[in-house]
Design an enzyme around this catalytic site. Structure first.
Site, PDB file in Angstrom:
ATOM      1  N   TYR A  55     -86.866   9.669  31.069  1.00  0.00           N
ATOM      2  CA  TYR A  55     -86.883  10.638  29.725  1.00  0.00           C
ATOM      3  C   TYR A  55     -85.924  11.742  30.347  1.00  0.00           C
ATOM      4  CZ  TYR A  55     -89.282  10.394  25.355  1.00  0.00           C
ATOM      5  OH  TYR A  55     -89.464   9.784  24.159  1.00  0.00           O
ATOM      6  N   GLU A  57     -84.787  14.879  28.503  1.00  0.00           N
ATOM      7  CA  GLU A  57     -84.345  15.953  27.377  1.00  0.00           C
ATOM      8  C   GLU A  57     -83.942  17.230  28.295  1.00  0.00           C
ATOM      9  OE1 GLU A  57     -87.698  16.550  25.092  1.00  0.00           O
ATOM     10  OE2 GLU A  57     -87.686  14.723  24.267  1.00  0.00           O
ATOM     11  N   ASP A 201     -63.233  13.257  12.537  1.00  0.00           N
ATOM     12  CA  ASP A 201     -63.985  12.102  13.080  1.00  0.00           C
ATOM     13  C   ASP A 201     -62.878  11.163  13.393  1.00  0.00           C
ATOM     14  OD1 ASP A 201     -65.384   9.912  13.217  1.00  0.00           O
ATOM     15  OD2 ASP A 201     -66.594  10.297  11.445  1.00  0.00           O
ATOM     16  N   THR A 227     -67.451   7.668  17.677  1.00  0.00           N
ATOM     17  CA  THR A 227     -68.079   6.645  18.345  1.00  0.00           C
ATOM     18  C   THR A 227     -67.588   6.296  19.545  1.00  0.00           C
ATOM     19  OG1 THR A 227     -67.120   5.084  16.958  1.00  0.00           O
ATOM     20  CG2 THR A 227     -68.965   5.651  16.149  1.00  0.00           C
ATOM     21  N   LYS A 230     -65.817   1.558  19.432  1.00  0.00           N
ATOM     22  CA  LYS A 230     -64.710   0.933  18.700  1.00  0.00           C
ATOM     23  C   LYS A 230     -63.269   0.711  19.431  1.00  0.00           C
ATOM     24  CE  LYS A 230     -66.634   2.423  14.122  1.00  0.00           C
ATOM     25  NZ  LYS A 230     -67.456   3.636  14.180  1.00  0.00           N
ATOM     26  N   ARG A 236     -72.378   1.241  22.318  1.00  0.00           N
ATOM     27  CA  ARG A 236     -72.579   1.889  20.989  1.00  0.00           C
ATOM     28  C   ARG A 236     -73.051   3.214  21.205  1.00  0.00           C
ATOM     29  NH1 ARG A 236     -72.162  -0.348  16.357  1.00  0.00           N
ATOM     30  NH2 ARG A 236     -71.571  -2.309  17.452  1.00  0.00           N
TER      31      ARG A 236
HETATM   32  N1  DSN Z   1     -69.404   1.422  10.057  1.00  0.00           N
HETATM   33  C1  DSN Z   1     -68.186   1.605  10.846  1.00  0.00           C
HETATM   34  C2  DSN Z   1     -66.826   0.935  10.460  1.00  0.00           C
HETATM   35  O1  DSN Z   1     -67.266  -0.437  10.300  1.00  0.00           O
HETATM   36  O2  DSN Z   1     -65.997   1.347  10.266  1.00  0.00           O
HETATM   37  C3  DSN Z   1     -67.810   3.014  10.579  1.00  0.00           C
HETATM   38  O3  DSN Z   1     -69.038   3.692  11.052  1.00  0.00           O
END
Ligand code: DSN
Length: 415
Positions: A55, A57, A201, A227, A230, A236
């Site tokens: 933990y 926090e 984003d 994110t 990607k 993730r």
């Molecule tokens: N679900 C994602 C995508 O496939 O683009 C976006 O968050």
């Protein structure tokens, strides 16, 4: 990988088997989901480490638990590397996901009932950009912009008119199915004209931005979220970039506003991935992602398929399969039979339900990590076009064999 999982095999055969099967599926299929990638073994080792047990926090140097000295080491490494990649002043590496990162920004910057202007989901936007099905569409008044019917690209003049009419407190920029470069500066200028904040984003294109292959939103946005899994090729999770004056509000919004303990194993994996993103090898990889997407787009169009906007500038393409007499759902299933994993996707001015859709979205990040190059894109385009254009009762086996040959020639690294 099987060797590294001997304890799991002995203790929980069911979970072990599922992991092994997934590994085999990933090896034997070509994953063309534009939002997926393949992390390095170093990232997966950090994520699978004892960091999951702690933990922590709070933030480095200001934790609510004892024993956090090594948590501070990895979180500080992740922060410093992230700052360096994007030349950002404020960073937060704790959001559990892109959705959490976006929500944390909304809670830091907006009041319940404020107005946000974001991209329409069916034109390539994202659920968290004001969809009625998401918290962002329930807490705020939303209007959506889309793409122009003719060009299928964002039309900045019509977005400006919409912004002037709607007077949003925040303009949300970014997309999950838009194959063209986004003009962040133009959005920033519109926001200045109407007195709105800007949140970009950049989840899909973060790796391209890191490598200098797509214009950076930093400097043209009050907040940048992403994110990490990607094109950025990390574990993730999510992240936020901003300017120092927003720091205290954003820190509080992520913790304790939205989350409790950070996922420190994931943050360790983010630190490793951010280190990788600072290398020349990563920049070259991203260049290959874009080259592959262009080559694949070209190959598909030459074989008669219609691509939304007529091509791509980034890592993804959107095929209008209605043009070939199919639905997205049917196209996804056909490609699955030959070992190609894609997702059905709505296209601009969609006429089908999202569960059926008129398009499929294809991305090159994961196959490029495997090592496929531009010459392989011709073979891939040939298979995809043949499968989508063949009669319904086609025999998938010859195409499956060709996909398997590619998968065998380019094994996933690090297994
Ligand atoms: N679900 C994602 C995508 O496939 O683009 C976006 O968050």
């Amino acid at each position: 990988m099987a060797d590294q999982l001997s304890e799991l095999k002995a203790k929980d055969a069911a979970v072990y088997q599922a992991i092994l099967q997934e590994e085999k599926r990933q090896q034997s299929h070509l994953e063309l989901i534009a939002s997926e990638n393949w992390t390095s073994l170093a990232v997966r080792q950090a994520v699978g480490s004892v960091m999951t047990d702690k933990y922590a926090e709070g933030y480095p140097g200001k934790r609510y638990y004892g024993g956090c000295e090594y948590m501070d080491v990895v979180e500080t490494l992740a922060q410093d590397r992230l700052r360096e990649i994007f030349h950002a002043e404020y960073v937060n590496v704790q959001p559990h996901s892109g959705a959490s990162a976006n929500t944390a920004v909304y809670f830091a910057a907006l009041k319940h009932g404020d107005r946000i202007l974001g991209m329409d989901l069916s034109h390539g936007g994202h659920l968290t950009h004001g969809s009625p099905a998401n918290l962002s569409g329930k807490f705020y008044q939303v209007r959506h912009y889309g793409v122009d019917r003719q060009t299928e690209r964002m039309d900045m003049d019509s977005i400006r008119s919409l912004a002037k009419d709607f007077q949003p407190q925040m303009i949300v920029v970014g997309a999950s199915a838009y194959p063209r470069e986004i003009d962040f500066e133009a959005f920033y200028q519109i926001a200045q004209e109407v007195g709105a904040l800007v949140m970009v984003d950049m989840a899909h294109i973060a790796g391209l931005v890191a490598a200098g292959l797509h214009g950076s939103p930093v400097g043209f946005a009050d907040f940048v979220t992403s994110t990490t899994h990607k094109t950025l090729r990390g574990p993730r999770g999510g992240l936020i970039l901003s300017t120092p004056e927003w720091g205290p509000k954003l820190d509080k919004s992520v913790f304790p506003g939205l989350q409790g303990g950070p996922l420190m194993n994931t943050i360790a994996g983010k630190a490793v991935a951010f280190g990788e993103a600072l290398t020349e090898e990563f920049r070259i990889y991203q260049a290959h992602v874009v080259e592959n997407a262009r080559a694949l787009a070209q190959g598909l169009m030459e074989r008669g398929l219609r691509l939304v906007s007529g091509g791509t500038d980034n890592h993804l393409l959107l095929i209008d399969v209605k043009h070939s007499g199919l639905t997205g759902k049917v196209a996804q299933a056909r490609l699955a039979r030959v070992g190609l994993t894609v997702n059905k996707n709505t296209i601009p001015f969609e006429t089908e339900k999202p569960t059926v859709a008129s398009g499929i979205r294809i991305g090159t990040p994961q196959i490029t990590t495997r090592g496929l190059g531009q010459n392989d894109m011709a073979e891939l385009a040939d298979v995809i076009a043949a499968v989508l254009q063949a009669p319904q009762d086609q025999d998938p086996d010859p195409y499956l064999a060709r996909v398997q040959a590619l998968a065998e020639a380019f094994p996933l690294p690090g297994i």
